[in-house]
Design a protein around this motif. Sequence first.
Motif, short mmCIF file in Angstrom:
data_model
loop_
_atom_site.label_atom_id
_atom_site.label_comp_id
_atom_site.label_asym_id
_atom_site.label_seq_id
_atom_site.Cartn_x
_atom_site.Cartn_y
_atom_site.Cartn_z
N ILE A 9 0.86 -1.19 0.00
CA ILE A 9 0.00 0.00 0.00
C ILE A 9 0.89 1.22 0.00
CG2 ILE A 9 -1.70 1.33 1.31
CD1 ILE A 9 -2.70 -1.32 2.48
N ASP A 10 0.62 2.15 -0.92
CA ASP A 10 1.33 3.42 -0.93
C ASP A 10 0.57 4.40 -0.04
OD1 ASP A 10 3.30 2.62 -2.70
OD2 ASP A 10 2.11 3.18 -4.46
N ARG A 17 -1.01 6.06 3.33
CA ARG A 17 -1.61 5.59 4.58
C ARG A 17 -3.03 5.12 4.36
NH1 ARG A 17 -0.12 10.99 7.64
NH2 ARG A 17 0.33 11.58 5.53
N GLU A 18 -3.41 4.13 5.11
CA GLU A 18 -4.77 3.61 5.09
C GLU A 18 -5.17 3.27 6.52
OE1 GLU A 18 -7.09 3.01 2.71
OE2 GLU A 18 -5.82 3.92 1.18
N ALA A 19 -6.34 3.69 6.92
CA ALA A 19 -6.84 3.35 8.26
C ALA A 19 -7.65 2.07 8.18
CB ALA A 19 -7.71 4.48 8.79
N SER A 20 -7.43 1.17 9.12
CA SER A 20 -8.18 -0.08 9.19
C SER A 20 -8.46 -0.40 10.65
CB SER A 20 -7.36 -1.23 8.60
OG SER A 20 -7.11 -1.04 7.24
N LYS A 30 -11.90 -4.43 5.99
CA LYS A 30 -10.83 -3.76 5.26
C LYS A 30 -9.47 -4.32 5.67
CE LYS A 30 -9.02 0.78 4.12
NZ LYS A 30 -9.15 2.23 4.35
N GLU A 85 -7.36 -5.96 2.71
CA GLU A 85 -6.15 -5.27 2.27
C GLU A 85 -4.86 -5.75 2.95
OE1 GLU A 85 -6.62 -1.04 2.30
OE2 GLU A 85 -8.39 -1.14 1.02
#
Length: 99
Positions: free
Chosen positions: A23-24, A26-29, A70, A74
């Motif tokens: 993942i490029d 930031r992603e919140a999970s 998610k 992911e």
Amino acid sequence: MPSSTSPAFPGWPKRNAALAADIDGREASHAMAADNYLGRPTANVIETVFGARPAECDLAGEESAFSTAKATTELGWESTHFWRDAETELVDGPSFIDS
């Protein structure tokens, strides 16, 4: 946060799913328990607190009101610890605490 190979936290996985993910940015999970820890059906708790629940709320039993879909999709992460099992499980504490 302890390193993935920290001897003080031997239960930490060798590869952290979030660090290993492709993942490029930031992603919140959500990464949390699959159940609510209350000993009551989640839908009943929501109705008690808020007076009603949304029509699309199809929670079953004591499942968490938070989705971890998610994190599963992911990151390949899934909750593996359940409080009912862990409640009576005997585990070693961190090595930095004297026994």
